[in-house]
Design an enzyme around this catalytic site. Structure first.
Site, PDB file in Angstrom:
ATOM      1  N   TYR A  53       0.845  -1.197   0.000  1.00 47.60           N
ATOM      2  CA  TYR A  53       0.000   0.000   0.000  1.00 47.60           C
ATOM      3  C   TYR A  53       0.880   1.246   0.000  1.00 47.60           C
ATOM      4  O   TYR A  53       1.623   1.498   0.953  1.00 47.60           O
ATOM      5  CB  TYR A  53      -0.922   0.024   1.218  1.00 47.60           C
ATOM      6  CG  TYR A  53      -1.978  -1.057   1.260  1.00 47.60           C
ATOM      7  CD1 TYR A  53      -2.273  -1.837   0.145  1.00 47.60           C
ATOM      8  CD2 TYR A  53      -2.694  -1.302   2.424  1.00 47.60           C
ATOM      9  CE1 TYR A  53      -3.239  -2.824   0.180  1.00 47.60           C
ATOM     10  CE2 TYR A  53      -3.675  -2.286   2.471  1.00 47.60           C
ATOM     11  CZ  TYR A  53      -3.936  -3.053   1.351  1.00 47.60           C
ATOM     12  OH  TYR A  53      -4.897  -4.029   1.409  1.00 47.60           O
ATOM     13  N   LEU A 209     -18.198  -2.515   0.004  1.00 49.82           N
ATOM     14  CA  LEU A 209     -19.188  -1.657  -0.646  1.00 49.82           C
ATOM     15  C   LEU A 209     -19.034  -1.660  -2.163  1.00 49.82           C
ATOM     16  O   LEU A 209     -19.552  -0.782  -2.847  1.00 49.82           O
ATOM     17  CB  LEU A 209     -19.080  -0.224  -0.101  1.00 49.82           C
ATOM     18  CG  LEU A 209     -19.429  -0.089   1.390  1.00 49.82           C
ATOM     19  CD1 LEU A 209     -19.178   1.323   1.873  1.00 49.82           C
ATOM     20  CD2 LEU A 209     -20.872  -0.501   1.645  1.00 49.82           C
ATOM     21  N   GLY A 211     -16.595  -1.001  -4.288  1.00 43.15           N
ATOM     22  CA  GLY A 211     -15.999   0.162  -4.934  1.00 43.15           C
ATOM     23  C   GLY A 211     -16.890   1.382  -4.906  1.00 43.15           C
ATOM     24  O   GLY A 211     -16.708   2.305  -5.698  1.00 43.15           O
ATOM     25  N   GLY A 212     -17.869   1.397  -3.999  1.00 44.76           N
ATOM     26  CA  GLY A 212     -18.758   2.551  -3.859  1.00 44.76           C
ATOM     27  C   GLY A 212     -20.145   2.343  -4.410  1.00 44.76           C
ATOM     28  O   GLY A 212     -21.061   3.120  -4.139  1.00 44.76           O
ATOM     29  N   GLY A 216     -25.126   3.788  -2.567  1.00 42.09           N
ATOM     30  CA  GLY A 216     -26.340   4.455  -3.018  1.00 42.09           C
ATOM     31  C   GLY A 216     -26.096   5.782  -3.702  1.00 42.09           C
ATOM     32  O   GLY A 216     -27.048   6.472  -4.088  1.00 42.09           O
ATOM     33  N   LYS A 217     -24.825   6.140  -3.903  1.00 37.83           N
ATOM     34  CA  LYS A 217     -24.548   7.456  -4.495  1.00 37.83           C
ATOM     35  C   LYS A 217     -24.551   7.454  -6.017  1.00 37.83           C
ATOM     36  O   LYS A 217     -24.503   8.509  -6.636  1.00 37.83           O
ATOM     37  CB  LYS A 217     -23.215   7.988  -3.978  1.00 37.83           C
ATOM     38  CG  LYS A 217     -22.003   7.118  -4.314  1.00 37.83           C
ATOM     39  CD  LYS A 217     -20.781   7.619  -3.554  1.00 37.83           C
ATOM     40  CE  LYS A 217     -19.578   6.707  -3.753  1.00 37.83           C
ATOM     41  NZ  LYS A 217     -18.421   7.123  -2.932  1.00 37.83           N
TER      42      LYS A 217
END
Length: 343
Positions: A53, A209, A211-212, A216-217
């Site tokens: 990372y 989630l 990758g987003g 819900g966005k």
């Protein structure tokens, strides 16, 4: 915050872990330290990083926070990983004794600790004999450099082989498996989850989630824009996927998550995380965040309670699309068996 044992070990961790892949990349040192502060304040006890990372920067940032908070270090379970390239040479990657010995010492130095609680193989290495890797890990446990070890991104057969070779050789067996797992990606339930459950390993899901997508966005028929992961970088690797032949399934999942979120008064992200936390074998869900606001919202999943009916709705709508053999209904029926009386 709830707590569970770390797989088949006696160590106890919070059911939400702090993932640090953003440290040194999407989150600078100050923000990263604020994220750790917020996580610990919420009762979190499990921090996961990796040498790769930000090419060691994430471990440096975590190590600096730990140095400034020696009392908290005693309460935290610290995990890191090794396997991917940390240099240009042919021995700067993999799970050989040569590479892992150097990688472990480097991680200990960056993290400023004398023991890593959970040391994980970041992926399978087809070049190195598994017995060599297992012997190194056992030696590291006996030397006190690591407390437990686990694997990440292994397939079912790779996991089972590692477990059984460790047992056969009298070495310390693995305690955990860190796979990608979320409402959109459930294929591991066919082989990998059963293999982990059979071995008593705890699951540490990453990308909970999707990758987003499960926040819900993102809206149907609207391209991602603005300060979101896909809005800023629409071509971002595998996290930018929604296979065209699964668009209907994906949006059905997102719509159901949003509906359940409205019912329980929570966010879509919190509902998605709560569903995942309740799946068989899950020890801790790994939360990644770029801001304290994101992390705080996600940690709110710890207080979300889903009814059995809501869990069933989410499970049904997100059922993975698989061919019938060997994982479909007919194949499961072929392998199934019930004793008289239904037990």
């Amino acid at each position: 915050m709830r707590y569970r044992t770390l797989g088949n070990s006696g160590a106890v961790v919070s059911t939400y872990a702090l993932g640090t892949m953003t440290f040194g990349a999407e989150a600078d040192t100050t923000t990263s330290h604020e994220l750790i502060d917020a996580y610990v304040a919420a009762g979190g006890t499990f921090i996961d990083t990796a040498d790769v990372y930000s090419f060691g920067r994430s471990e440096d940032i975590v190590g600096a926070w730990l140095a400034a908070h020696p009392a908290e270090r005693e309460q935290l379970v610290l995990a890191t990983k090794a396997r991917f390239p940390m240099g240009p040479g042919p021995n700067d990657l993999g799970t050989s004794r040569r590479h892992l010995a150097r990688a472990l010492d480097a991680s200990l130095r960056r993290l400023g600790t004398d023991q890593i609680d959970l040391y994980q193989l970041h992926a399978w290495d087809p070049v190195t004999p598994i017995d060599e890797t297992l012997r190194f890990l056992d030696d590291a446990v006996r030397a006190g450099k690591i407390g437990y070890w686990g694997v990440s991104n292994f397939t079912g057969w790779q996991l089972t082989k590692a477990v059984h070779r460790a047992v056969a050789l009298g070495f310390t067996p693995p305690a955990t498996l860190q796979p990608q797992y979320n409402l959109l990606v459930r294929e591991i339930e066919s082989e990998i989850v059963p293999a982990a459950l059979d071995a008593g390993l705890g699951l540490l899901p990453w990308s909970p989630l999707g990758g987003g997508w499960l926040t819900g966005k993102y809206l149907r028929d609207t391209d991602p824009t603005g300060a979101t992961r896909l809005g800023e970088d629409p071509g971002r690797g595998m996290e930018a996927w929604i296979p065209r032949n699964e668009l209907d399934r994906t949006w059905a999942i997102i719509d159901t998550v949003r509906a359940v979120a409205t019912e329980v008064g929570a966010s879509s992200a919190q509902v998605s995380l709560a569903w995942l936390e309740g799946q068989p074998g899950v020890t801790a869900v790994i939360l990644g965040a770029r801001t304290v606001a994101q992390l705080s919202e996600n940690l709110g999943a710890a207080s979300v309670v889903l009814s059995d009916a809501q869990v069933q709705r989410l499970t049904a709508v997100s059922a993975p699309v698989v061919s019938d053999y060997p994982y479909g209904d007919a194949a499961r029926e072929q392998r199934g068996r019930q004793l008289p009386g239904g037990r």
